[in-house]
Design a protein around this motif. Structure first.
Motif, PDB file in Angstrom:
ATOM      1  N   HIS A   1      36.499  36.335  41.058  1.00 58.04           N
ATOM      2  CA  HIS A   1      36.668  36.885  42.152  1.00 58.04           C
ATOM      3  C   HIS A   1      38.093  38.319  42.589  1.00 58.04           C
ATOM      4  N   ARG A   2      38.883  37.274  41.346  1.00 58.02           N
ATOM      5  CA  ARG A   2      40.682  37.812  41.413  1.00 58.02           C
ATOM      6  C   ARG A   2      40.449  38.590  40.449  1.00 58.02           C
ATOM      7  N   LEU A   3      40.133  38.469  39.415  1.00 63.89           N
ATOM      8  CA  LEU A   3      39.574  39.154  37.851  1.00 63.89           C
ATOM      9  C   LEU A   3      39.036  40.200  38.679  1.00 63.89           C
TER      10      LEU A   3
ATOM     11  N   ALA B   1      40.999  42.380  40.686  1.00 60.62           N
ATOM     12  CA  ALA B   1      41.941  43.236  39.801  1.00 60.62           C
ATOM     13  C   ALA B   1      41.268  44.766  38.893  1.00 60.62           C
ATOM     14  N   ILE B   2      40.432  44.224  38.550  1.00 63.25           N
ATOM     15  CA  ILE B   2      39.477  45.085  37.613  1.00 63.25           C
ATOM     16  C   ILE B   2      39.405  47.223  38.700  1.00 63.25           C
ATOM     17  N   ARG B   3      39.201  46.483  39.943  1.00 61.25           N
ATOM     18  CA  ARG B   3      38.556  47.483  40.879  1.00 61.25           C
ATOM     19  C   ARG B   3      39.987  48.459  40.621  1.00 61.25           C
ATOM     20  N   GLY B   4      41.097  47.667  41.575  1.00 63.24           N
ATOM     21  CA  GLY B   4      42.365  48.485  41.415  1.00 63.24           C
ATOM     22  C   GLY B   4      42.609  48.888  40.517  1.00 63.24           C
TER      23      GLY B   4
ATOM     24  N   ALA C   1      44.791  33.283  40.639  1.00 62.75           N
ATOM     25  CA  ALA C   1      46.058  32.752  41.755  1.00 62.75           C
ATOM     26  C   ALA C   1      46.784  33.883  41.411  1.00 62.75           C
ATOM     27  N   ALA C   2      47.713  33.373  40.472  1.00 67.49           N
ATOM     28  CA  ALA C   2      49.068  33.896  40.567  1.00 67.49           C
ATOM     29  C   ALA C   2      49.576  34.940  40.009  1.00 67.49           C
ATOM     30  N   ARG C   3      48.872  35.116  39.191  1.00 61.54           N
ATOM     31  CA  ARG C   3      49.115  37.201  38.106  1.00 61.54           C
ATOM     32  C   ARG C   3      48.002  37.917  39.606  1.00 61.54           C
ATOM     33  N   LEU C   4      46.571  37.331  39.574  1.00 72.26           N
ATOM     34  CA  LEU C   4      46.077  38.872  39.992  1.00 72.26           C
ATOM     35  C   LEU C   4      45.670  38.643  41.438  1.00 72.26           C
TER      36      LEU C   4
END
Length: 547
Positions: free
Chosen positions: A461-463, A466-469, A514-517
Protein backbone atom coordinates in the motif's frame (compact mmCIF):
# COMPACT_ATOMS: atom_id res chain seq x y z
CA UNK A 1 61.40 -6.46 30.46
CA UNK A 2 58.12 -7.56 28.90
CA UNK A 3 58.02 -7.35 25.12
CA UNK A 4 54.44 -6.04 25.17
CA UNK A 5 52.21 -4.14 27.56
CA UNK A 6 48.97 -5.82 26.49
CA UNK A 7 47.35 -8.53 24.41
CA UNK A 8 45.49 -7.43 21.29
CA UNK A 9 41.90 -8.61 21.43
CA UNK A 10 38.48 -7.54 20.17
CA UNK A 11 39.86 -6.53 16.78
CA UNK A 12 38.00 -7.86 13.69
CA UNK A 13 40.09 -9.86 11.22
CA UNK A 14 40.60 -8.35 7.74
CA UNK A 15 37.76 -8.98 5.33
CA UNK A 16 39.84 -10.93 2.80
CA UNK A 17 39.85 -14.42 1.36
CA UNK A 18 36.18 -14.48 0.43
CA UNK A 19 34.10 -14.59 -2.75
CA UNK A 20 32.70 -11.12 -3.36
CA UNK A 21 30.10 -12.51 -5.77
CA UNK A 22 28.69 -15.49 -3.89
CA UNK A 23 28.85 -13.48 -0.65
CA UNK A 24 26.31 -11.00 -2.03
CA UNK A 25 22.77 -12.39 -1.92
CA UNK A 26 21.16 -9.50 -3.81
CA UNK A 27 23.70 -9.81 -6.62
CA UNK A 28 23.59 -13.60 -6.98
CA UNK A 29 19.80 -13.63 -6.97
CA UNK A 30 19.67 -10.84 -9.53
CA UNK A 31 22.01 -12.69 -11.88
CA UNK A 32 19.87 -15.83 -11.56
CA UNK A 33 16.78 -13.74 -12.29
CA UNK A 34 17.99 -12.39 -15.62
CA UNK A 35 20.49 -14.87 -17.06
CA UNK A 36 19.05 -17.65 -19.22
CA UNK A 37 18.97 -21.01 -17.43
CA UNK A 38 21.08 -22.63 -20.13
CA UNK A 39 23.95 -20.24 -19.32
CA UNK A 40 23.44 -19.70 -15.59
CA UNK A 41 25.99 -22.24 -14.33
CA UNK A 42 28.62 -20.86 -16.70
CA UNK A 43 27.95 -17.27 -15.63
CA UNK A 44 27.97 -18.16 -11.95
CA UNK A 45 31.32 -19.88 -12.30
CA UNK A 46 32.74 -16.93 -14.22
CA UNK A 47 31.55 -14.42 -11.62
CA UNK A 48 32.62 -16.57 -8.69
CA UNK A 49 36.14 -16.80 -10.09
CA UNK A 50 36.19 -13.01 -10.40
CA UNK A 51 34.65 -12.68 -6.93
CA UNK A 52 37.37 -14.80 -5.35
CA UNK A 53 40.01 -12.65 -7.01
CA UNK A 54 38.29 -9.44 -5.87
CA UNK A 55 38.13 -10.68 -2.28
CA UNK A 56 41.74 -11.86 -2.17
CA UNK A 57 44.54 -10.32 -0.15
CA UNK A 58 46.42 -9.70 -3.41
CA UNK A 59 43.63 -7.55 -4.87
CA UNK A 60 43.33 -5.55 -1.65
CA UNK A 61 47.08 -4.91 -1.73
CA UNK A 62 46.95 -3.88 -5.39
CA UNK A 63 44.24 -1.36 -4.60
CA UNK A 64 46.24 0.09 -1.74
CA UNK A 65 49.39 0.34 -3.85
CA UNK A 66 47.68 1.88 -6.86
CA UNK A 67 46.21 4.62 -4.69
CA UNK A 68 49.37 5.18 -2.65
CA UNK A 69 51.34 5.70 -5.87
CA UNK A 70 49.20 7.86 -8.20
CA UNK A 71 50.02 8.15 -11.92
CA UNK A 72 52.79 10.46 -13.03
CA UNK A 73 52.91 12.51 -16.25
CA UNK A 74 56.04 12.19 -18.42
CA UNK A 75 55.89 14.90 -21.07
CA UNK A 76 59.38 14.26 -22.51
CA UNK A 77 61.87 11.44 -22.70
CA UNK A 78 65.48 11.78 -21.54
CA UNK A 79 66.54 13.18 -24.92
CA UNK A 80 63.95 15.95 -24.98
CA UNK A 81 61.47 14.29 -27.32
CA UNK A 82 57.81 14.93 -26.52
CA UNK A 83 56.15 11.64 -25.48
CA UNK A 84 53.11 12.64 -23.36
CA UNK A 85 52.90 9.38 -21.46
CA UNK A 86 51.35 8.55 -18.10
CA UNK A 87 53.30 6.22 -15.84
CA UNK A 88 51.36 3.94 -13.48
CA UNK A 89 52.35 1.72 -10.59
CA UNK A 90 52.50 -1.99 -11.55
CA UNK A 91 49.50 -2.62 -9.27
CA UNK A 92 47.36 -0.48 -11.55
CA UNK A 93 48.27 -2.61 -14.54
CA UNK A 94 47.47 -5.78 -12.60
CA UNK A 95 44.03 -4.44 -11.72
CA UNK A 96 43.26 -3.17 -15.19
CA UNK A 97 44.69 -6.26 -16.85
CA UNK A 98 42.53 -8.50 -14.68
CA UNK A 99 39.44 -6.48 -15.60
CA UNK A 100 40.16 -6.79 -19.31
CA UNK A 101 40.91 -10.51 -19.19
CA UNK A 102 37.68 -11.01 -17.23
CA UNK A 103 35.72 -9.58 -20.17
CA UNK A 104 34.63 -6.33 -18.51
CA UNK A 105 35.13 -4.33 -21.71
CA UNK A 106 32.98 -6.60 -23.87
CA UNK A 107 29.23 -6.95 -23.41
CA UNK A 108 27.63 -5.94 -26.68
CA UNK A 109 27.81 -9.19 -28.65
CA UNK A 110 27.52 -12.06 -26.18
CA UNK A 111 24.32 -13.54 -24.71
CA UNK A 112 23.28 -11.94 -21.41
CA UNK A 113 26.34 -9.77 -21.96
CA UNK A 114 25.23 -6.69 -20.06
CA UNK A 115 23.95 -8.52 -16.99
CA UNK A 116 27.10 -10.61 -16.66
CA UNK A 117 29.33 -7.60 -17.32
CA UNK A 118 27.40 -5.34 -14.91
CA UNK A 119 27.64 -8.01 -12.22
CA UNK A 120 31.34 -8.45 -12.94
CA UNK A 121 31.93 -4.69 -12.91
CA UNK A 122 30.15 -4.48 -9.55
CA UNK A 123 32.28 -7.29 -8.17
CA UNK A 124 35.69 -6.17 -9.44
CA UNK A 125 35.15 -2.48 -8.63
CA UNK A 126 35.09 -3.52 -4.98
CA UNK A 127 38.76 -4.44 -5.31
CA UNK A 128 39.62 -0.90 -6.48
CA UNK A 129 37.40 1.67 -8.16
CA UNK A 130 39.82 3.98 -9.99
CA UNK A 131 40.76 1.65 -12.83
CA UNK A 132 37.06 1.28 -13.67
CA UNK A 133 37.22 4.48 -15.73
CA UNK A 134 39.13 3.05 -18.73
CA UNK A 135 37.12 -0.16 -18.43
CA UNK A 136 33.90 1.84 -18.69
CA UNK A 137 35.11 4.11 -21.48
CA UNK A 138 36.33 1.19 -23.56
CA UNK A 139 33.08 -0.71 -23.14
CA UNK A 140 30.94 2.33 -23.93
CA UNK A 141 32.88 3.33 -27.06
CA UNK A 142 31.61 0.30 -28.99
CA UNK A 143 28.05 1.47 -29.82
CA UNK A 144 29.34 4.89 -30.86
CA UNK A 145 31.90 3.43 -33.27
CA UNK A 146 29.17 1.35 -34.88
CA UNK A 147 27.90 4.58 -36.42
CA UNK A 148 30.92 4.22 -38.73
CA UNK A 149 31.06 0.56 -39.88
CA UNK A 150 34.62 0.77 -41.18
CA UNK A 151 35.90 2.08 -37.86
CA UNK A 152 33.86 -0.46 -35.92
CA UNK A 153 35.32 -3.32 -37.96
CA UNK A 154 38.82 -2.10 -37.14
CA UNK A 155 38.41 -1.19 -33.48
CA UNK A 156 35.60 -3.25 -31.96
CA UNK A 157 37.54 -6.56 -31.89
CA UNK A 158 40.35 -4.77 -30.03
CA UNK A 159 38.12 -2.91 -27.56
CA UNK A 160 36.22 -6.08 -26.66
CA UNK A 161 39.34 -8.25 -26.56
CA UNK A 162 40.44 -10.02 -23.39
CA UNK A 163 44.06 -9.13 -24.12
CA UNK A 164 45.59 -6.29 -22.12
CA UNK A 165 48.58 -4.54 -23.72
CA UNK A 166 49.72 -1.35 -22.02
CA UNK A 167 52.30 -0.29 -24.60
CA UNK A 168 51.47 2.44 -27.11
CA UNK A 169 51.95 1.25 -30.69
CA UNK A 170 49.87 1.05 -33.89
CA UNK A 171 46.65 -0.80 -33.18
CA UNK A 172 47.27 -3.09 -36.14
CA UNK A 173 50.08 -4.57 -34.03
CA UNK A 174 48.03 -4.98 -30.84
CA UNK A 175 45.82 -7.76 -29.56
CA UNK A 176 43.70 -5.42 -27.45
CA UNK A 177 43.11 -1.70 -27.03
CA UNK A 178 41.59 0.81 -24.61
CA UNK A 179 39.51 3.91 -25.35
CA UNK A 180 39.22 7.21 -23.50
CA UNK A 181 37.08 10.27 -23.95
CA UNK A 182 37.67 14.04 -24.27
CA UNK A 183 34.53 16.16 -24.38
CA UNK A 184 34.29 19.04 -21.88
CA UNK A 185 36.16 22.31 -22.11
CA UNK A 186 37.06 25.11 -19.70
CA UNK A 187 34.41 27.55 -20.79
CA UNK A 188 31.50 25.15 -21.06
CA UNK A 189 31.68 22.05 -18.91
CA UNK A 190 28.44 20.15 -19.51
CA UNK A 191 27.21 22.85 -21.92
CA UNK A 192 28.55 21.32 -25.12
CA UNK A 193 27.13 24.21 -27.16
CA UNK A 194 29.99 26.33 -25.80
CA UNK A 195 32.59 23.95 -27.28
CA UNK A 196 35.33 25.65 -29.33
CA UNK A 197 37.64 22.81 -30.46
CA UNK A 198 37.80 22.97 -34.27
CA UNK A 199 37.90 20.14 -36.80
CA UNK A 200 39.19 20.91 -40.29
CA UNK A 201 38.59 18.32 -43.03
CA UNK A 202 41.50 16.89 -44.98
CA UNK A 203 41.46 15.70 -48.55
CA UNK A 204 40.89 12.06 -47.61
CA UNK A 205 37.23 11.27 -46.82
CA UNK A 206 36.45 11.20 -43.12
CA UNK A 207 39.86 12.52 -42.03
CA UNK A 208 40.33 15.77 -40.08
CA UNK A 209 42.84 17.66 -37.98
CA UNK A 210 41.78 19.06 -34.61
CA UNK A 211 42.73 22.27 -32.81
CA UNK A 212 41.66 23.01 -29.26
CA UNK A 213 41.84 22.16 -25.59
CA UNK A 214 39.94 19.70 -23.41
CA UNK A 215 39.53 20.46 -19.73
CA UNK A 216 38.85 16.82 -18.80
CA UNK A 217 40.19 13.83 -20.68
CA UNK A 218 39.39 10.43 -19.21
CA UNK A 219 41.99 7.65 -19.29
CA UNK A 220 44.74 9.62 -21.12
CA UNK A 221 46.97 6.53 -21.46
CA UNK A 222 44.46 4.91 -23.85
CA UNK A 223 45.01 3.88 -27.47
CA UNK A 224 42.27 6.13 -28.86
CA UNK A 225 39.82 8.81 -27.76
CA UNK A 226 36.34 9.84 -28.68
CA UNK A 227 36.46 13.60 -29.09
CA UNK A 228 33.75 16.16 -29.76
CA UNK A 229 34.77 19.05 -32.04
CA UNK A 230 33.14 21.70 -34.20
CA UNK A 231 33.39 20.73 -37.88
CA UNK A 232 32.06 22.86 -40.77
CA UNK A 233 28.72 21.07 -40.39
CA UNK A 234 28.48 21.52 -36.62
CA UNK A 235 29.36 19.48 -33.53
CA UNK A 236 30.79 16.17 -34.66
CA UNK A 237 32.25 13.06 -33.02
CA UNK A 238 35.79 11.93 -33.89
CA UNK A 239 38.10 9.04 -33.07
CA UNK A 240 41.62 10.24 -32.33
CA UNK A 241 44.31 7.50 -32.10
CA UNK A 242 47.38 8.01 -29.93
CA UNK A 243 49.69 6.28 -32.42
CA UNK A 244 49.36 6.76 -36.16
CA UNK A 245 49.42 3.82 -38.59
CA UNK A 246 53.05 4.55 -39.51
CA UNK A 247 54.11 4.20 -35.86
CA UNK A 248 54.61 7.89 -35.13
CA UNK A 249 52.87 9.60 -32.22
CA UNK A 250 49.78 11.64 -32.93
CA UNK A 251 49.74 15.24 -31.67
CA UNK A 252 48.14 14.67 -28.26
CA UNK A 253 49.62 17.05 -25.72
CA UNK A 254 48.94 16.21 -22.07
CA UNK A 255 49.22 19.53 -20.24
CA UNK A 256 48.76 18.19 -16.71
CA UNK A 257 47.03 15.55 -14.62
CA UNK A 258 44.20 16.61 -12.32
CA UNK A 259 44.83 16.53 -8.58
CA UNK A 260 41.53 14.94 -7.55
CA UNK A 261 39.68 14.43 -4.29
CA UNK A 262 39.52 10.67 -4.81
CA UNK A 263 39.91 8.23 -7.68
CA UNK A 264 43.61 8.79 -7.11
CA UNK A 265 44.86 5.72 -8.93
CA UNK A 266 43.26 6.89 -12.17
CA UNK A 267 44.62 9.63 -14.41
CA UNK A 268 42.38 12.46 -15.58
CA UNK A 269 44.08 15.03 -17.76
CA UNK A 270 43.93 18.31 -19.59
CA UNK A 271 44.94 17.80 -23.21
CA UNK A 272 45.59 20.00 -26.20
CA UNK A 273 45.25 19.43 -29.95
CA UNK A 274 47.63 21.62 -31.90
CA UNK A 275 46.22 21.71 -35.41
CA UNK A 276 48.07 18.57 -36.45
CA UNK A 277 46.07 16.17 -34.30
CA UNK A 278 44.74 13.64 -36.81
CA UNK A 279 41.30 12.14 -36.28
CA UNK A 280 38.62 10.23 -38.14
CA UNK A 281 35.00 11.25 -38.20
CA UNK A 282 32.44 9.04 -36.44
CA UNK A 283 28.93 9.50 -37.79
CA UNK A 284 27.71 12.50 -39.73
CA UNK A 285 28.92 16.06 -39.38
CA UNK A 286 26.67 18.02 -37.06
CA UNK A 287 25.37 14.85 -35.37
CA UNK A 288 28.06 14.53 -32.71
CA UNK A 289 25.82 14.55 -29.65
CA UNK A 290 23.38 12.09 -31.22
CA UNK A 291 26.28 9.82 -32.20
CA UNK A 292 27.53 9.78 -28.62
CA UNK A 293 24.17 9.23 -26.94
CA UNK A 294 24.52 5.46 -26.53
CA UNK A 295 28.00 5.86 -25.11
CA UNK A 296 26.69 8.38 -22.59
CA UNK A 297 23.88 6.03 -21.54
CA UNK A 298 26.31 3.12 -21.14
CA UNK A 299 28.72 5.12 -18.99
CA UNK A 300 25.83 6.41 -16.88
CA UNK A 301 24.82 2.83 -16.17
CA UNK A 302 28.41 2.18 -15.13
CA UNK A 303 28.18 5.14 -12.76
CA UNK A 304 25.15 3.49 -11.15
CA UNK A 305 26.97 0.15 -11.00
CA UNK A 306 30.19 1.60 -9.60
CA UNK A 307 28.24 3.44 -6.90
CA UNK A 308 26.42 0.21 -6.07
CA UNK A 309 29.83 -1.48 -5.78
CA UNK A 310 31.18 1.17 -3.41
CA UNK A 311 27.99 0.89 -1.35
CA UNK A 312 28.20 -2.88 -1.20
CA UNK A 313 31.83 -2.87 -0.09
CA UNK A 314 31.06 -0.26 2.58
CA UNK A 315 28.17 -2.38 3.90
CA UNK A 316 30.27 -5.55 3.81
CA UNK A 317 33.00 -3.86 5.84
CA UNK A 318 30.56 -2.39 8.36
CA UNK A 319 28.66 -5.66 8.90
CA UNK A 320 31.89 -7.67 9.08
CA UNK A 321 33.33 -5.30 11.67
CA UNK A 322 30.15 -5.33 13.75
CA UNK A 323 29.97 -9.12 13.67
CA UNK A 324 33.41 -9.40 15.30
CA UNK A 325 33.62 -6.33 17.51
CA UNK A 326 32.25 -6.42 21.06
CA UNK A 327 31.08 -3.44 23.10
CA UNK A 328 29.21 -3.20 26.41
CA UNK A 329 28.94 -6.95 26.72
CA UNK A 330 27.70 -8.01 23.27
CA UNK A 331 28.73 -8.03 19.65
CA UNK A 332 27.89 -4.76 17.93
CA UNK A 333 25.77 -6.58 15.36
CA UNK A 334 23.45 -7.74 18.15
CA UNK A 335 22.91 -4.26 19.57
CA UNK A 336 19.44 -3.01 18.52
CA UNK A 337 20.60 0.46 17.50
CA UNK A 338 23.61 -0.75 15.52
CA UNK A 339 21.42 -3.39 13.89
CA UNK A 340 19.08 -0.60 12.79
CA UNK A 341 21.95 1.31 11.20
CA UNK A 342 23.31 -1.76 9.43
CA UNK A 343 19.88 -2.76 8.15
CA UNK A 344 19.27 0.73 6.78
CA UNK A 345 22.62 0.68 4.98
CA UNK A 346 21.87 -2.79 3.62
CA UNK A 347 18.54 -1.60 2.20
CA UNK A 348 20.27 1.19 0.29
CA UNK A 349 22.88 -1.19 -1.07
CA UNK A 350 20.41 -3.84 -2.17
CA UNK A 351 18.14 -1.29 -3.84
CA UNK A 352 21.10 0.07 -5.83
CA UNK A 353 22.28 -3.39 -6.90
CA UNK A 354 18.78 -4.52 -7.89
CA UNK A 355 18.23 -1.40 -9.99
CA UNK A 356 21.61 -1.68 -11.75
CA UNK A 357 20.89 -5.28 -12.76
CA UNK A 358 17.42 -4.40 -14.03
CA UNK A 359 18.90 -1.72 -16.29
CA UNK A 360 21.50 -4.18 -17.57
CA UNK A 361 18.80 -6.74 -18.31
CA UNK A 362 16.89 -4.10 -20.28
CA UNK A 363 19.97 -3.61 -22.46
CA UNK A 364 20.16 -7.35 -23.05
CA UNK A 365 16.49 -7.75 -23.93
CA UNK A 366 16.74 -5.33 -26.84
CA UNK A 367 12.96 -4.87 -26.99
CA UNK A 368 11.40 -1.57 -27.99
CA UNK A 369 9.68 -1.45 -24.61
CA UNK A 370 12.93 -1.77 -22.70
CA UNK A 371 14.67 0.72 -24.96
CA UNK A 372 12.05 3.33 -24.04
CA UNK A 373 12.23 2.28 -20.38
CA UNK A 374 16.00 2.90 -20.32
CA UNK A 375 15.54 6.41 -21.69
CA UNK A 376 13.96 7.50 -18.39
CA UNK A 377 15.29 4.91 -15.98
CA UNK A 378 18.99 5.47 -16.68
CA UNK A 379 19.16 9.21 -15.87
CA UNK A 380 16.80 8.76 -12.91
CA UNK A 381 18.92 5.91 -11.51
CA UNK A 382 22.15 7.76 -12.21
CA UNK A 383 20.82 10.79 -10.35
CA UNK A 384 19.58 8.98 -7.26
CA UNK A 385 21.92 6.03 -6.71
CA UNK A 386 25.07 8.11 -7.11
CA UNK A 387 23.65 10.77 -4.78
CA UNK A 388 22.97 8.22 -2.05
CA UNK A 389 26.48 6.79 -2.16
CA UNK A 390 28.31 9.47 -0.18
CA UNK A 391 26.05 9.70 2.89
CA UNK A 392 25.80 5.92 2.96
CA UNK A 393 29.57 5.37 2.94
CA UNK A 394 29.95 8.08 5.59
CA UNK A 395 27.59 6.18 7.88
CA UNK A 396 29.30 2.87 7.17
CA UNK A 397 32.64 4.43 8.09
CA UNK A 398 31.14 5.60 11.38
CA UNK A 399 30.16 2.00 12.20
CA UNK A 400 33.89 1.33 12.59
CA UNK A 401 34.35 4.38 14.81
CA UNK A 402 37.86 5.80 14.87
CA UNK A 403 39.13 2.68 13.13
CA UNK A 404 37.05 3.62 10.09
CA UNK A 405 38.68 7.05 9.92
CA UNK A 406 42.10 5.48 9.52
CA UNK A 407 43.40 4.80 6.01
CA UNK A 408 44.29 1.19 6.78
CA UNK A 409 40.60 0.32 7.11
CA UNK A 410 39.97 1.15 3.44
CA UNK A 411 36.86 3.20 4.29
CA UNK A 412 38.48 6.63 3.71
CA UNK A 413 39.32 5.57 0.14
CA UNK A 414 35.71 4.49 -0.40
CA UNK A 415 34.49 7.80 1.00
CA UNK A 416 36.72 9.83 -1.32
CA UNK A 417 35.48 7.74 -4.23
CA UNK A 418 31.81 8.10 -3.30
CA UNK A 419 31.03 11.57 -4.82
CA UNK A 420 32.70 10.79 -8.13
CA UNK A 421 29.94 9.02 -10.01
CA UNK A 422 27.44 11.73 -9.16
CA UNK A 423 29.66 14.18 -11.05
CA UNK A 424 30.97 12.14 -13.99
CA UNK A 425 28.81 11.83 -17.09
CA UNK A 426 26.60 14.72 -16.04
CA UNK A 427 26.04 15.86 -12.47
CA UNK A 428 22.70 15.90 -10.64
CA UNK A 429 21.09 18.82 -12.44
CA UNK A 430 22.06 17.42 -15.84
CA UNK A 431 20.39 14.10 -15.01
CA UNK A 432 17.24 15.70 -13.65
CA UNK A 433 16.91 17.94 -16.69
CA UNK A 434 17.46 14.94 -18.95
CA UNK A 435 14.53 13.22 -17.22
CA UNK A 436 12.37 16.27 -18.01
CA UNK A 437 13.58 16.26 -21.60
CA UNK A 438 12.57 12.63 -22.02
CA UNK A 439 9.16 13.28 -20.44
CA UNK A 440 8.45 16.14 -22.82
CA UNK A 441 9.80 14.65 -26.03
CA UNK A 442 9.33 10.89 -25.70
CA UNK A 443 5.92 9.84 -24.38
CA UNK A 444 6.81 6.21 -25.09
CA UNK A 445 9.51 6.46 -22.38
CA UNK A 446 6.97 7.41 -19.72
CA UNK A 447 4.60 4.68 -20.87
CA UNK A 448 7.38 2.10 -20.57
CA UNK A 449 8.39 3.41 -17.14
CA UNK A 450 4.81 3.28 -15.86
CA UNK A 451 4.39 -0.22 -17.27
CA UNK A 452 7.51 -1.33 -15.38
CA UNK A 453 6.36 -0.04 -12.00
CA UNK A 454 2.77 -1.07 -12.72
CA UNK A 455 3.74 -4.73 -12.46
CA UNK A 456 4.15 -4.22 -8.71
CA UNK A 457 0.95 -2.26 -8.02
CA UNK A 458 -1.26 -3.79 -5.38
CA UNK A 459 1.60 -5.58 -3.64
CA UNK A 460 2.29 -2.87 -1.03
CA UNK A 461 0.00 0.00 0.00
CA UNK A 462 2.93 2.37 0.56
CA UNK A 463 4.26 1.73 -2.91
CA UNK A 464 0.78 2.28 -4.37
CA UNK A 465 0.50 5.60 -2.54
CA UNK A 466 3.95 6.66 -3.76
CA UNK A 467 2.99 5.81 -7.35
CA UNK A 468 -0.14 7.95 -7.05
CA UNK A 469 1.90 10.84 -5.69
CA UNK A 470 4.37 10.54 -8.55
CA UNK A 471 1.55 10.51 -11.11
CA UNK A 472 0.06 13.64 -9.58
CA UNK A 473 3.39 15.43 -9.95
CA UNK A 474 3.80 14.18 -13.51
CA UNK A 475 0.39 15.55 -14.45
CA UNK A 476 1.67 19.13 -14.49
CA UNK A 477 5.03 19.65 -16.22
CA UNK A 478 4.66 23.42 -16.57
CA UNK A 479 7.25 25.23 -14.49
CA UNK A 480 8.62 21.92 -13.31
CA UNK A 481 12.31 22.67 -13.85
CA UNK A 482 12.77 23.91 -10.29
CA UNK A 483 11.15 20.66 -9.07
CA UNK A 484 13.11 18.40 -11.39
CA UNK A 485 15.33 16.93 -8.68
CA UNK A 486 12.38 16.06 -6.45
CA UNK A 487 10.51 14.43 -9.32
CA UNK A 488 13.57 12.44 -10.39
CA UNK A 489 14.13 11.28 -6.83
CA UNK A 490 10.53 10.11 -6.56
CA UNK A 491 10.73 8.23 -9.83
CA UNK A 492 13.92 6.45 -8.79
CA UNK A 493 12.54 5.52 -5.37
CA UNK A 494 9.29 4.21 -6.82
CA UNK A 495 11.23 2.14 -9.33
CA UNK A 496 13.49 0.71 -6.63
CA UNK A 497 10.46 -0.02 -4.46
CA UNK A 498 8.67 -1.79 -7.30
CA UNK A 499 11.70 -3.96 -8.02
CA UNK A 500 12.21 -4.90 -4.38
CA UNK A 501 8.54 -5.70 -3.86
CA UNK A 502 8.70 -8.04 -6.83
CA UNK A 503 12.08 -9.66 -6.23
CA UNK A 504 13.50 -9.14 -2.71
CA UNK A 505 12.64 -11.10 0.43
CA UNK A 506 9.56 -9.71 2.23
CA UNK A 507 11.58 -8.27 5.11
CA UNK A 508 13.71 -6.22 2.69
CA UNK A 509 10.77 -4.95 0.63
CA UNK A 510 8.76 -4.16 3.77
CA UNK A 511 11.57 -2.15 5.33
CA UNK A 512 12.31 -0.26 2.12
CA UNK A 513 8.70 0.68 1.51
CA UNK A 514 8.22 1.72 5.15
CA UNK A 515 11.28 3.95 5.29
CA UNK A 516 11.70 5.21 1.71
CA UNK A 517 8.11 5.37 0.48
CA UNK A 518 5.91 5.35 3.58
CA UNK A 519 7.63 8.16 5.47
CA UNK A 520 8.32 5.90 8.45
CA UNK A 521 12.02 6.66 8.57
CA UNK A 522 14.17 9.62 9.50
CA UNK A 523 16.62 11.74 7.56
CA UNK A 524 19.64 9.82 8.87
CA UNK A 525 20.48 6.15 8.47
CA UNK A 526 19.51 3.96 11.43
CA UNK A 527 15.99 5.37 11.86
CA UNK A 528 13.97 2.40 10.61
CA UNK A 529 10.82 1.36 12.52
CA UNK A 530 11.87 -0.98 15.32
CA UNK A 531 9.00 -3.36 14.54
CA UNK A 532 10.60 -4.51 11.28
CA UNK A 533 12.61 -7.73 10.90
CA UNK A 534 15.94 -5.93 10.91
CA UNK A 535 17.98 -8.95 12.00
CA UNK A 536 17.08 -10.78 8.79
CA UNK A 537 17.98 -7.75 6.68
CA UNK A 538 21.43 -7.54 8.31
CA UNK A 539 22.02 -11.29 8.08
CA UNK A 540 21.30 -11.14 4.35
CA UNK A 541 23.94 -8.43 3.90
CA UNK A 542 26.67 -10.26 5.80
CA UNK A 543 29.62 -11.47 3.68
CA UNK A 544 29.99 -15.23 3.41
CA UNK A 545 33.50 -14.96 4.88
CA UNK A 546 31.88 -14.34 8.24
CA UNK A 547 30.16 -17.75 8.29
Amino acid sequence: MAATTHTVTNQPPPLVGYDVFTGDAALTEGVARYVADVRLDEVREELSTLGQAAGSAHARQWGEQANAHPPVLRTHDRYGHRIDEVEFHPAWHRLLGHAVTAGLTGAWSRPDGHVRRTAGFLVWTQAEAGHGCPVSMTHAAVPTLRAEPELAAEWEPLLTSRVYEQELRPVAQKGGALAGMAMTEKQGGSDLRALTTRAEPLAAPGEYVLTGHKWFCSAPMSDAFLVLARAPGGLTCFLLPRVLPDGSRNAFRIQRLKDKLGNRSNASAEVEFDGESWARRVGEEGRGVATLIEMVAATRLDCVTASAAVMRQAVAQAVHHSAHREAFGDRLIDKPLMRNVLADLALESEAATTLALRLAAAYDSGTEQDRHFLRLAVPAAKYWVTKRCTPMVTEALECLGGNGYVEESGLPRLLREAPLNSIWEGSGNVQALDVLRALRREPEALNAFLTEIGTARGADHRLDRAIRGMLTELADLEGIEARARRLTERMALVLQGALLVRHAPPEVADAFCAARLGGDGGAAFGTLPHTLDLASVVARARPVADD
